[in-house]
Design an enzyme around this catalytic site. Structure first.
Site, PDB file in Angstrom:
ATOM      1  N   LYS C  95      -2.417   6.210  -8.691  1.00 32.39           N
ATOM      2  CA  LYS C  95      -1.156   5.474  -8.746  1.00 32.39           C
ATOM      3  C   LYS C  95      -0.629   5.634 -10.167  1.00 32.39           C
ATOM      4  O   LYS C  95      -1.227   5.134 -11.114  1.00 32.39           O
ATOM      5  CB  LYS C  95      -1.356   4.002  -8.413  1.00 32.39           C
ATOM      6  CG  LYS C  95      -0.054   3.224  -8.489  1.00 32.39           C
ATOM      7  CD  LYS C  95      -0.233   1.736  -8.332  1.00 32.39           C
ATOM      8  CE  LYS C  95       1.047   1.022  -8.743  1.00 32.39           C
ATOM      9  NZ  LYS C  95       0.850  -0.421  -8.911  1.00 32.39           N
ATOM     10  N   ALA C 182       4.999  -4.299  -6.005  1.00 29.61           N
ATOM     11  CA  ALA C 182       5.494  -5.235  -7.012  1.00 29.61           C
ATOM     12  C   ALA C 182       6.582  -6.156  -6.482  1.00 29.61           C
ATOM     13  O   ALA C 182       7.519  -5.721  -5.818  1.00 29.61           O
ATOM     14  CB  ALA C 182       6.014  -4.494  -8.249  1.00 29.61           C
ATOM     15  N   GLY C 183       6.419  -7.410  -6.784  1.00 29.27           N
ATOM     16  CA  GLY C 183       7.419  -8.399  -6.411  1.00 29.27           C
ATOM     17  C   GLY C 183       7.149  -9.111  -5.099  1.00 29.27           C
ATOM     18  O   GLY C 183       7.780 -10.123  -4.791  1.00 29.27           O
ATOM     19  N   THR C 205      -0.915  -9.884  -7.133  1.00 28.06           N
ATOM     20  CA  THR C 205      -0.774 -11.223  -7.694  1.00 28.06           C
ATOM     21  C   THR C 205      -0.709 -12.315  -6.629  1.00 28.06           C
ATOM     22  O   THR C 205      -1.380 -13.342  -6.731  1.00 28.06           O
ATOM     23  CB  THR C 205       0.503 -11.278  -8.569  1.00 28.06           C
ATOM     24  OG1 THR C 205       0.451 -10.224  -9.519  1.00 28.06           O
ATOM     25  CG2 THR C 205       0.612 -12.611  -9.295  1.00 28.06           C
TER      26      THR C 205
END
Lengths: 381, 66, 263
Positions: C95, C182-183, C205
């Site tokens: 990645k 992400a997000g 996360t």
């Protein structure tokens, strides 16, 4: 393995189109982005009852994407020599017609006549006879025409990728090559002799032209040879396949209906104006960005009525015989046109309907020769 | 001789191998990657590679990350 | 089934291994997520405090490791990390992250493209983390990227797919798989990405910092499966006006009086 596009089972496409309910058509009409299944729904018999709704959706998309403009171009027939025997075509090798190929000077003279009439985009057309009309000849013409026109396209025999790249460097910016029919069975039946008998080679041609860096590639089918609904689905699949691989290339689709031609070939299936309209609307809804071409094969009444509803490009004042612009009393046409009006008359109608006839789409002055990956390698001088 | 490992100066006996240094640091050679003077050392060379005075060594391993 | 560079994945949820309270919770959460691709980062060993190696907690037979180049600020740094990652994993999967701005950690498109060109030629299977830029996605695809990983929102923000319009264009155009990264802060965000047609999502996360990471991992697993099912089933089109469900009403069409019967 190099991937390639193919239609393995035309009958499966026909099966996909059968028995689609009206509700499915409405779903497709309401979508922002259409899938293959949506295109099938829009081409289905059920969608025939919703033609005004298809037209309205197609009109809205076309207006949003292209504005109130219609592009204008003219074909320039270079030669009617042809090695193929295609049952439906006036140029077919077996037909006793007056054969001729324009000299370079004659071709430029024809082009000058078109330029004098206001055309800035011309389409060079020929029969398929590589021994008579080869890449060198096309290159020589392109070099002489490229500074006089905003865009020069070709519709000639299928070429190899390096040949397309060479023509692109010489100033050819677009290639049209029609599959005629995606139905392999019928294809084999109407293409009796010549290089054109190779269905797969022809089908791979648009990808070769795109890979060579052409700005625009045109595909299409000759309507009247096989089931037009399945042809429409095949065109959509081909278009989507090309878009995924050649994202820097613009694409167009043409919808030639079989016209009376030398040889007295009768269409194998009837495609009426409603069918043609449904096909155009469906492809516009499926692909909002594709250029859709309506040529002078169609009558003025139909062409005028379709203005703004989906097609974005019209030919005008066309003659389909080599040298036909210089000599009124020509013969040896590919087909007889349905719209005999002059370009001025066509433009007048376009303006009267609130559209702007556009003779050039972009300016070649700014063009760089780009390799397929998109990196500029040299600036054209 | 003196080497720099992960930014820290260390004194080592002459001819110490990379494998020996990892053992001194109590590190499993299968869980780290070693770079000596910016060159990645294959794991099967750890036993043979003798460190030299002034070598800069980076020992890297996986940590949690997204 | 999801396929990237000829490798098949049974789950469309990729999970990150960072920010977990303990290695044990991380392992349990990954189990619950059903993921078979996990991302890991590379760092210098802290010689004064050599913690556990993450690889010892995860069965490499079961989980496909996707090392990232987090921390790289330039193409050169990313390439160096990539080569280390290959030496560490023994596989060319990567990645690619190039994030020069430590505040937003937004990816640098220019150095990402530069690094992709070089790494793809070296045989890496490159999955670049990018802003949701459709042209960049296509340029990376042309440069040899095996997939593209557009962001939904800046990393760690849990803001959802704020880049939906561009992500939709990427999904429509790209030939390589699209992994939204992400997000993604909630299972509904993940479901939305899959409904849009994304091939997979990467979540870290949102799982790691949840009150109960194991349960949250399971919720993401279900959301990803639901989202994919919905996409494959074919969603009805959204519209701001009502559409009657009977054919003849509610739609106004164009006047096609110019069409001639039989012509």
């Amino acid at each position: 393995m190099k991937d390639s596009f193919t239609i393995t089972d035309f009958a499966a496409l026909q099966a996909q189109l059968a028995d689609i309910p009206a509700e499915r058509v409405l779903t497709a009409l309401a979508r922002d982005h259409c899938t293959d299944d949506d295109l099938a729904a829009l081409l289905s018999p059920a969608a025939g009852s919703f033609l005004p709704q298809l037209a309205a959706r197609s009109r809205d998309i076309t207006r949003q994407r292209f504005g109130r403009t219609t592009q204008i171009y003219a074909p320039l027939y270079l030669s009617n020599y042809c090695v193929n025997r295609c049952a439906y075509c006036g140029f077919s090798a077996g037909n006793r017609i007056h054969r001729r190929k324009l000299t370079l000077d004659e071709a430029v003279a024809e082009a000058e006549i078109l330029r004098g009439r206001g055309f800035q985009h011309i389409l060079l057309v020929s029969g398929e006879a590589p021994a008579v009309l080869d890449v060198e000849y096309l290159e020589a013409i392109a070099l002489r025409l490229r500074d006089r026109f905003a865009a020069v396209s070709i519709e000639v025999q299928p070429l190899e990728e390096d040949e397309y790249a060479r023509l692109f460097r010489a100033g050819i910016t677009a290639v049209a090559v029609y599959q005629e029919t995606y139905d392999r069975r019928v294809y084999d039946r109407v293409h009796l002799a010549g290089r054109k008998c190779d269905y797969d080679y022809r089908l791979a041609t648009p990808a070769r032209a795109a890979a060579a860096g052409m700005r625009e590639v045109g595909i299409g089918a000759l309507l009247g040879l096989s089931d037009w609904r399945a042809e429409g689905l095949a065109i959509g699949l081909h278009l989507a396949w090309l878009r995924r691989r050649f994202w820097q290339t613009g694409f167009t689709v043409s919808f030639p209906r079989l016209r009376p031609a030398a040889g007295e070939f009768q269409p194998l299936v009837a495609v009426n104006e409603k069918h043609l309209s449904q096909l155009i609307f469906a492809l516009r809804i499926f692909d909002p960005d594709v250029g859709l071409i309506l040529s002078t094969r169609e009558e003025p009444r139909y062409r005028d009525g379709m203005l703004g509803l989906g097609p974005t490009r019209y030919s005008a004042g066309s003659c389909t015989a080599p040298g036909g612009y210089s000599h009124e009393d020509h013969d040896g046409e590919q087909f007889s046109v349905g719209d005999h009006r002059s370009v001025d008359e066509v433009c007048r109608v376009i303006r009267s309907k609130g559209f702007d006839p556009v003779c050039k789409d972009w300016d070649r002055t700014f063009q760089q020769v780009v390799e397929p990956r998109g990196h500029a390698i040299c600036t054209r001088v | 001789m003196q080497i720099i490992c992960n930014g820290q100066r260390r004194d080592l006996a002459e001819d110490t191998t990379l494998a020996a240094m990892l053992a001194m640091l109590d590190l499993d050679p299968n869980t780290v990657v070693a770079e000596v003077n910016r060159k990645i050392i294959e794991r099967d060379q750890y036993e043979d590679l003798r460190l030299r005075d002034g070598d800069r060594i980076e020992l890297i391993r996986f940590v949690g990350g997204g | 089934m999801l396929t990237i560079a000829d490798t098949h994945f049974s789950s469309r949820l990729f999970v990150g291994t960072g920010k977990f309270a303990s290695a044990d919770i991380m392992r349990q959460a990954i189990e619950a997520s059903g993921a078979d691709m996990v991302t890991v980062a590379l760092r210098r060993v802290d010689l004064d405090n050599p913690e556990d190696d993450i690889m010892s907690h995860l069965d490499r037979e079961r989980f496909h490791f996707l090392p990232n180049t987090s921390g790289a600020r330039t193409a050169e740094e990313a390439i160096r990390l990539a080569r280390l990652a290959r030496a560490a994993t023994g596989t060319p999967w990567l990645k690619l992250e190039v994030t020069p701005d430590p505040r937003t950690l937004l990816p640098d498109p220019i150095d990402t493209l530069k690094a992709t060109e070089i790494l793809a030629q070296e045989g890496f299977i490159v999955l670049p983390y990018i802003n949701a830029d459709p042209i960049l996605a296509l340029r990376l695809q042309d440069a040899g990227a095996a997939a593209v990983m557009p962001l939904g929102a800046p990393i760690g923000t849990n803001l959802g797919i704020r880049t939906a319009l561009q992500v939709e264009i990427i999904i429509e155009q790209a030939r390589v798989p699209v992994v939204v990264d992400a997000g993604i802060g909630a299972p509904s965000h993940a479901a939305r990405a899959l409904e849009m047609g994304a091939d997979a999502v990467l979540v870290n996360t949102a799982i790691a910092v949840a009150g109960d990471p194991v349960r949250m991992a399971r919720a993401f697993r279900q959301a990803v499966e639901s989202g994919r099912d919905a996409f494959e089933a074919g969603l009805g089109a959204a519209s701001t006006v009502a559409h009657a469900s009977s054919p003849e009403t509610g739609i106004i069409g164009e006047d096609l009086g110019f069409l001639q019967e039989g012509a």
